[in-house]
Design a protein around this motif. Structure first.
Motif, PDB file in Angstrom:
ATOM      1  N   LEU A   1     -30.225  47.991 -34.951  1.00  0.00           N
ATOM      2  CA  LEU A   1     -29.138  47.116 -34.500  1.00  0.00           C
ATOM      3  C   LEU A   1     -28.165  46.827 -35.636  1.00  0.00           C
ATOM      4  CD1 LEU A   1     -28.109  45.526 -32.075  1.00  0.00           C
ATOM      5  CD2 LEU A   1     -29.474  43.586 -32.840  1.00  0.00           C
ATOM      6  N   LEU A   2     -28.664  46.667 -36.858  1.00  0.00           N
ATOM      7  CA  LEU A   2     -27.787  46.466 -38.011  1.00  0.00           C
ATOM      8  C   LEU A   2     -26.922  47.701 -38.259  1.00  0.00           C
ATOM      9  CD1 LEU A   2     -30.131  44.604 -40.519  1.00  0.00           C
ATOM     10  CD2 LEU A   2     -28.117  43.686 -39.354  1.00  0.00           C
ATOM     11  N   ILE A   3     -27.497  48.894 -38.078  1.00  0.00           N
ATOM     12  CA  ILE A   3     -26.719  50.129 -38.237  1.00  0.00           C
ATOM     13  C   ILE A   3     -25.577  50.154 -37.228  1.00  0.00           C
ATOM     14  CG2 ILE A   3     -26.782  52.641 -38.007  1.00  0.00           C
ATOM     15  CD1 ILE A   3     -28.078  51.748 -40.541  1.00  0.00           C
TER      16      ILE A   3
ATOM     17  N   LEU B   1     -24.137  47.593 -35.654  1.00  0.00           N
ATOM     18  CA  LEU B   1     -23.150  46.546 -35.959  1.00  0.00           C
ATOM     19  C   LEU B   1     -22.310  46.922 -37.172  1.00  0.00           C
ATOM     20  CD1 LEU B   1     -25.293  43.328 -35.374  1.00  0.00           C
ATOM     21  CD2 LEU B   1     -23.521  44.276 -33.891  1.00  0.00           C
ATOM     22  N   ALA B   2     -22.937  47.513 -38.180  1.00  0.00           N
ATOM     23  CA  ALA B   2     -22.203  47.893 -39.387  1.00  0.00           C
ATOM     24  C   ALA B   2     -21.162  48.964 -39.088  1.00  0.00           C
ATOM     25  CB  ALA B   2     -23.181  48.381 -40.452  1.00  0.00           C
ATOM     26  N   ILE B   3     -21.536  49.942 -38.292  1.00  0.00           N
ATOM     27  CA  ILE B   3     -20.596  51.017 -37.947  1.00  0.00           C
ATOM     28  C   ILE B   3     -19.478  50.489 -37.059  1.00  0.00           C
ATOM     29  CG2 ILE B   3     -20.374  53.204 -36.683  1.00  0.00           C
ATOM     30  CD1 ILE B   3     -23.207  53.887 -37.608  1.00  0.00           C
ATOM     31  N   SER B   4     -19.830  49.637 -36.107  1.00  0.00           N
ATOM     32  CA  SER B   4     -18.817  49.113 -35.183  1.00  0.00           C
ATOM     33  C   SER B   4     -17.814  48.206 -35.879  1.00  0.00           C
ATOM     34  CB  SER B   4     -19.506  48.331 -34.049  1.00  0.00           C
ATOM     35  OG  SER B   4     -20.426  49.150 -33.358  1.00  0.00           O
ATOM     36  N   SER B   5     -18.249  47.484 -36.911  1.00  0.00           N
ATOM     37  CA  SER B   5     -17.378  46.506 -37.566  1.00  0.00           C
ATOM     38  C   SER B   5     -16.542  47.096 -38.690  1.00  0.00           C
ATOM     39  CB  SER B   5     -18.216  45.351 -38.115  1.00  0.00           C
ATOM     40  OG  SER B   5     -19.143  45.820 -39.088  1.00  0.00           O
TER      41      SER B   5
ATOM     42  N   LEU C   1     -27.565  57.529 -32.155  1.00  0.00           N
ATOM     43  CA  LEU C   1     -28.955  57.779 -32.544  1.00  0.00           C
ATOM     44  C   LEU C   1     -29.708  56.470 -32.719  1.00  0.00           C
ATOM     45  CD1 LEU C   1     -31.082  59.938 -33.414  1.00  0.00           C
ATOM     46  CD2 LEU C   1     -30.285  59.587 -35.765  1.00  0.00           C
ATOM     47  N   SER C   2     -29.071  55.478 -33.311  1.00  0.00           N
ATOM     48  CA  SER C   2     -29.721  54.182 -33.496  1.00  0.00           C
ATOM     49  C   SER C   2     -30.003  53.503 -32.158  1.00  0.00           C
ATOM     50  CB  SER C   2     -28.837  53.268 -34.359  1.00  0.00           C
ATOM     51  OG  SER C   2     -28.716  53.788 -35.671  1.00  0.00           O
ATOM     52  N   PHE C   3     -29.042  53.585 -31.245  1.00  0.00           N
ATOM     53  CA  PHE C   3     -29.266  53.016 -29.911  1.00  0.00           C
ATOM     54  C   PHE C   3     -30.398  53.750 -29.201  1.00  0.00           C
ATOM     55  CE2 PHE C   3     -28.521  52.949 -25.334  1.00  0.00           C
ATOM     56  CZ  PHE C   3     -28.427  51.587 -25.092  1.00  0.00           C
TER      57      PHE C   3
ATOM     58  N   LYS D   1     -24.178  51.688 -47.118  1.00  0.00           N
ATOM     59  CA  LYS D   1     -24.491  50.559 -47.994  1.00  0.00           C
ATOM     60  C   LYS D   1     -23.330  49.589 -48.049  1.00  0.00           C
ATOM     61  CE  LYS D   1     -27.671  52.894 -51.185  1.00  0.00           C
ATOM     62  NZ  LYS D   1     -27.867  53.336 -52.584  1.00  0.00           N
ATOM     63  N   GLU D   2     -22.109  50.128 -48.205  1.00  0.00           N
ATOM     64  CA  GLU D   2     -20.923  49.287 -48.292  1.00  0.00           C
ATOM     65  C   GLU D   2     -20.667  48.565 -46.972  1.00  0.00           C
ATOM     66  OE1 GLU D   2     -17.668  47.464 -50.059  1.00  0.00           O
ATOM     67  OE2 GLU D   2     -19.334  48.595 -50.929  1.00  0.00           O
ATOM     68  N   ALA D   3     -20.857  49.269 -45.839  1.00  0.00           N
ATOM     69  CA  ALA D   3     -20.645  48.649 -44.528  1.00  0.00           C
ATOM     70  C   ALA D   3     -21.661  47.538 -44.270  1.00  0.00           C
ATOM     71  CB  ALA D   3     -20.732  49.710 -43.437  1.00  0.00           C
ATOM     72  N   LEU D   4     -22.901  47.765 -44.670  1.00  0.00           N
ATOM     73  CA  LEU D   4     -23.923  46.727 -44.497  1.00  0.00           C
ATOM     74  C   LEU D   4     -23.657  45.525 -45.388  1.00  0.00           C
ATOM     75  CD1 LEU D   4     -27.140  48.940 -44.255  1.00  0.00           C
ATOM     76  CD2 LEU D   4     -26.162  47.535 -42.433  1.00  0.00           C
TER      77      LEU D   4
END
Length: 349
Positions: A80-82, A84-88, A103-105, A335-338
């Protein structure tokens, strides 16, 4: 042959004329005849399968429950963090990260169709699953396993185009094509799952309904049947070759050309950058297919039901749990997105 109770007669075996078999096993949907004052009425009910799980030792059930609950929460939270990070992060709105988000979903859905049922069974001390529920679980496991394979191969092709044909990347991997591929993959996966489910519905099962696993796996359900399973086994083999072998071949083809192209680069910096963009995906592919191959080899060598159940954990739970860690630790952009995501969450708190 009839099994009599005080007031109930259950039809278990019955002869078939002109057949080499002396009896048929009890089908998944069977008839119960209630005898009351010499009157017979028919009722249709659904049989159940028994999920034997990892162990029958009651002292270990609490430990297994805690372990799998932790693994499930880590899998859901990490993936879920992956997402959210990609979407944001607008910088990650590219084909590669779009497929990573899918893939995460898929990993969340894959684990959700197996682990929660196991946790409920342990908590309620009832390890049975209905016939319909078992076939439903088989279908969803097939769908998400195939989706995993399809997404990994298209991600490998994305890296192949980005490294070997960088000038044509935006043309080949255009957003419309990428979005269209996902429902196409889903449609193929659903069709394959539906085929296997329809074939399973034609099988009859004996009174031994114990599945040596913590979920309904296609191979185990077929093994329980006392019908002729030749068509089912052939279908499983052909589907495995098409939907696992062909994607694996595509991944190998992509990385052969990637390695060949990278080795021709003059600068070491360019080589390092190219390999770093593929490192996370290659690790995930190695984990998924390596564990799957190991499970296949172990099942071919040993017939131990417990080993089979442990092997199922290795390819249905472990890769999905580790994928977020692989991409977050080995990918600088992730890493930067997270980091930005955690910063936004911290500011809101």
């Amino acid at each position: 042959m009839l099994a009599w109770g005080p007031r109930i007669c259950v039809s278990i075996f019955f002869p078939k004329a002109n057949s080499g078999r002396s009896f048929y096993a009890l089908p998944p949907i069977f008839s119960i005849r209630t005898i009351n004052n010499m009157k017979i009425s028919n009722e249709t009910t659904i049989s159940e399968f028994l999920l034997l799980g990892l162990t029958e030792d009651p002292t270990l059930q609490a430990l297994i429950f805690s372990l799998f609950l932790s693994m499930y929460l880590v899998t859901v939270l990490g993936n879920l963090l992956i997402i959210l990070a990609i979407s944001s992060d607008p910088h990650l709105h590219t084909p590669m990260y779009f497929f990573l988000c899918c893939l995460s979903f898929n990993d969340i859905a894959y684990t959700t169709c197996t682990i929660p049922q196991m946790l409920v069974n342990i908590q309620t001390e009832d390890h049975t699953i209905t016939y319909t529920g078992c076939l439903t679980q088989v279908s969803f496991v097939i769908i998400f396993a195939l989706m995993e394979s399809f997404l990994l191969v298209v991600m490998a092709y994305d890296r192949y185009v980005a490294i070997c044909h960088p000038l044509r990347y935006r043309v080949i991997m255009n957003p419309r094509l990428c979005v269209l591929l996902v429902p196409v993959f889903l449609l193929i996966s659903v069709a394959d799952a539906l085929l296997h489910t329809l074939l399973l519905q034609q099988l009859t099962f004996s009174s031994d309904w114990g599945i040596p696993d913590f979920f309904c796996e296609l191979a185990h359900v077929i093994e329980l049947s006392c019908s002729d399973t030749l068509i089912d086994n052939i279908t499983v083999f052909v589907a495995a070759c098409l939907f696992a072998g062909v994607p694996l071949g595509g991944i190998i083809f992509s990385y052969i050309h990637i390695v060949s192209s990278v080795l021709r680069m003059p600068s070491s910096g360019g080589k390092h950058k190219a390999f770093s963009t593929c490192g996370s995906h290659l690790s995930v592919v190695s984990l998924f297919y390596g564990i799957s191959f190991g499970v296949y080899m172990s099942s071919a060598v040993t017939d131990s039901p417990r080993n089979s159940a442990v092997a199922s954990v290795m390819y249905t739970v472990v890769p999905q749990m580790l994928n977020p860690f692989i991409y977050s630790l080995r990918n600088r952009n992730m890493k930067e997105a997270l980091r930005k995501l955690f910063g936004r969450i911290g500011s809101l708190l």
